[in-house]
Design a protein around this motif. Structure first.
Motif: not given
Length: 688
Positions: A101, A168-169, A176, A226, A535, A538-539, A542
């Motif tokens: 990751l 991760r967060q 990411e 997640r 987030h 991040r999204w 991704l």
């Protein structure tokens, strides 16, 4: 009703408890935030900007205890290694997953090695199965970050996995990225002790109405993991499609698996495909709960297996969205015998393929099944599941049968007033809470968003509504001790692509995940909004197409409308919707006779606001007309009903203009118009 508009209006629940916390609860929650080391909300202005990047400021779900230490941050470097518990293959696997990751964005080698002792190494990241706080239980973890390293301790491997999701967060959003980024990669210092509120935290994916490939389901599983979701309820069969191969019954997939909502080829999973999904989910601490819906929602099987019909005649495959019309034949001795043989065969094979404890049997909306026959048959089905070594799970209509002591009941009811289910819960039946008006991810966010339905939530299911309810108090008369967890169902009448799943899930799925994981006393939407806002970036990295709810203070607004972007294809020939000549002047015609060439004139964005845009302008019904034959053109975006479009599913996916009640229709010459919706080939559109 799980899938579609109720046949009879359901009364609004009066005096609904737990929807909004009392003043005392709000004060307690604010105090709890302070004790957790996180800022308490201070009023409406509190959600205007994300909190500073300290431990806990961006964590979803919220941990039980967070004690930040601003002096203790740990920077990842090229020398950082990951050390895992000696003798634990699972810890080594989780450590390898963590390295995979982190490597793309950091560019660091991040070697994975085995710990020499139970003590944490002097430097790096350690994943250990000793020394955790006793409160963590099987799924919890303790995470400590100092200037010299990160240590995650847990009692079981699933706790280590959950701790890794939190780590991760804690890292910056660019972690990411799929390519090397400059960093720095500093983990904020502090101490976390965390464990879930409920043992069952689920998400349901309907692959029967629209089929999703193994790779697409695995991508969806990534999103569940997640946020510490630990059950994937996979709805494998329904009227529109049968998605799991059954040895000795090839017609179930060759015929029953050949369709989906709106037409199209459908699809199915071989038994090896299903095993691959189960194994992929298990590697991410997710248990698959397969569902075969009985005795209704069964048209795909009836079309494939004539002997399951009382007249011995197979009905045609079904591609619409109505519910409640199909049933196994239970009214004759021969029909009942065929039904039992069929169900025992399917249940037995699924039980053998599924390592998890649960097998879901549906039980809902069997409107054409005689109630007495339903009760007798579904009692037998529960017993058959037990004979195959599994625990039955079913929707709340299963109370129409004799409940077995172990049966787990999922409550989708929109009123919270079900005396039969409450009595069963009081007698020991376990409940999974999934009320449609709070938990159904297939509902529209607002009345105007493009994807989704409105039968359970006429004004839409916004993020705050999905967050602000209490699973323990929803079902009137049921003890809180009966609630085993929560689930977020995603029916796919209007979701045909992975991007559609993303849009309907984010940010509502994390909201429901927090309900299932975090302490009830810490429940506070203003604080959740601040955390989930972080987030968004991040999204985006991704590739997750999420709904930018105005209730969330996202870090930055994108330029222009958000939504899927690409060609809009027409009919079986898949010609492309095109702006004539690529011109941008108001009034330029739009047609469907052009071969696809990926030019800007054929690149459309279906906005969350319902617009369909190309070349900076909107698809528009000429002059705001609503009559049959009204032409369609390109026009400056103005927010009127003439420029608003919504999905409509009949024989094929159509674009409905709600202002007129008519659909986008292609004439024989390729020009476009509004016309009465008729589920014809001229009204079939495939959006990006």
């Amino acid at each position: 009703m799980p899938r579609s508009a109720p046949r009879r209006p359901q009364p609004a629940r009066s005096g609904t408890p737990h929807r909004r916390p009392s003043a005392v609860a709000l004060a307690a929650a604010a105090l709890g935030l302070t004790l957790l080391g996180l800022p308490a909300p201070t009023g409406p202005r509190a959600a205007q900007a994300p909190a500073a990047a300290t431990m806990g400021s961006g964590l979803v779900p919220r941990p039980v205890l967070v004690q930040p230490d601003p002096a203790g941050g740990y920077p990842l470097t090229a020398q950082t290694a990951i050390t895992t518990e000696a003798g634990s293959a699972e810890a080594a696997r989780i450590g390898t997953g963590l390295a995979e990751l982190l490597r793309p964005a950091t560019g660091y080698p991040l070697a994975v090695r085995t710990a020499a002792s139970a003590a944490a190494p002097a430097d790096g990241i350690a994943l250990l199965l000793t020394g955790a706080d006793p409160s963590v239980g099987p799924e919890g973890y303790q995470l400590d970050v100092t200037a010299t390293g990160v240590v995650i301790r847990a009692a079981q491997p699933q706790g280590l996995f959950n701790g890794v999701q939190t780590l991760r967060q804690l890292l910056p959003a660019p972690i990411e990225s799929a390519t090397v980024q400059p960093g720095p990669w500093t983990v904020p210092g502090g101490h976390i002790v965390d464990h879930p509120r409920y043992p069952y935290r689920g998400a349901m994916l309907d692959v029967a109405r629209h089929f999703f490939t193994v790779a697409q389901v695995e991508r969806h599983i990534d999103g569940l993991a997640r946020y510490k979701i630990n059950h994937l309820h996979l709805h494998l069969t329904d009227d529109q499609g049968w998605r799991i191969a059954v040895a000795g019954r090839p017609e179930l997939t060759s015929i029953g698996g050949s369709t989906q909502v709106g037409g199209g080829p459908g699809g199915y999973y071989t038994q090896d495909d299903y095993r691959a999904i189960v194994a992929y989910a298990a590697a991410q601490n997710i248990t698959v709960v397969p569902e075969v819906d009985l005795p209704g929602h069964i048209n795909a099987a009836l079309a494939a297996t004539p002997e399951l019909n009382c007249d011995g005649q197979a009905p045609p495959p079904y591609t619409g969205t109505d519910v409640g019309f199909s049933s196994l034949c239970l009214s004759t001795p021969a029909g009942r015998a065929a039904a039992e043989e069929f169900v025992d065969d399917v249940v037995g094979q699924l039980a053998d393929l599924t390592p998890g404890p649960y097998l879901a049997i549906g039980g809902d909306e069997a409107h054409t099944t005689d109630p007495a026959q339903y009760a007798d048959f579904m009692t037998w089905v529960q017993q058959d599941v037990a004979r195959h070594g599994k625990t039955a799970a079913a929707w709340n209509q299963i109370t129409g049968a004799t409940l077995q002591p172990s049966t787990l009941v999922e409550d989708w009811d929109t009123t919270g007033d079900d005396p039969d289910l409450a009595a069963a819960a009081a007698a020991g039946t376990g409940l999974i809470m999934a009320p449609a008006r709070f938990a159904y991810l297939d509902q529209k966010y607002t009345a105007d968003t493009v994807l989704g339905q409105r039968w359970a939530t006429p004004s839409g299911l916004e993020v705050r509504t999905a967050y602000d309810w209490d699973p323990d108090g929803y079902l009137q008369g049921a003890p809180a001790s009966a609630v085993r967890g929560v689930e977020a169902p995603l029916w796919t009448e209007t979701a045909a692509t992975p991007q559609d799943l993303d849009h309907l899930s984010h940010p509502r799925l994390p909201a429901l995940a927090e309900l299932g994981w975090s302490p009830a006393a810490a429940h506070d939407f203003t604080d959740f909004a601040r955390r989930i806002a972080t987030h968004g970036p991040r999204w985006e990295l991704l590739g997750i197409r999420y709904y930018r709810s105005p209730q969330i203070p996202w870090p930055a607004a994108p330029a222009g409308p958000t939504g899927p972007t690409g060609p809009v294809t027409a009919g079986a020939g898949r010609t492309c919707l095109a702006v004539t000549g690529g011109r941008t002047a108001d009034g330029t015609p739009v047609d469907s006779r052009t071969a696809c060439d990926a030019t800007p004139a054929q690149t459309w964005t279906l906005g969350d606001d319902g617009t369909l845009r190309a070349l900076g302008k909107c698809l528009d019904a000429t002059g705001g007309g609503t009559a049959n034959g009204t032409s369609v053109r390109l026009w400056t975006c103005n927010g009127t009903g003439a420029q608003t479009w919504q999905w409509s599913f009949g024989a094929g996916p159509a674009l409905l203009n709600p202002a007129s009640g008519r659909c986008l229709d292609a004439t024989a010459s390729g020009s476009l118009r509004l016309y009465d919706c008729g589920s014809t080939a001229a009204q079939v559109w495939h959006l990006p």
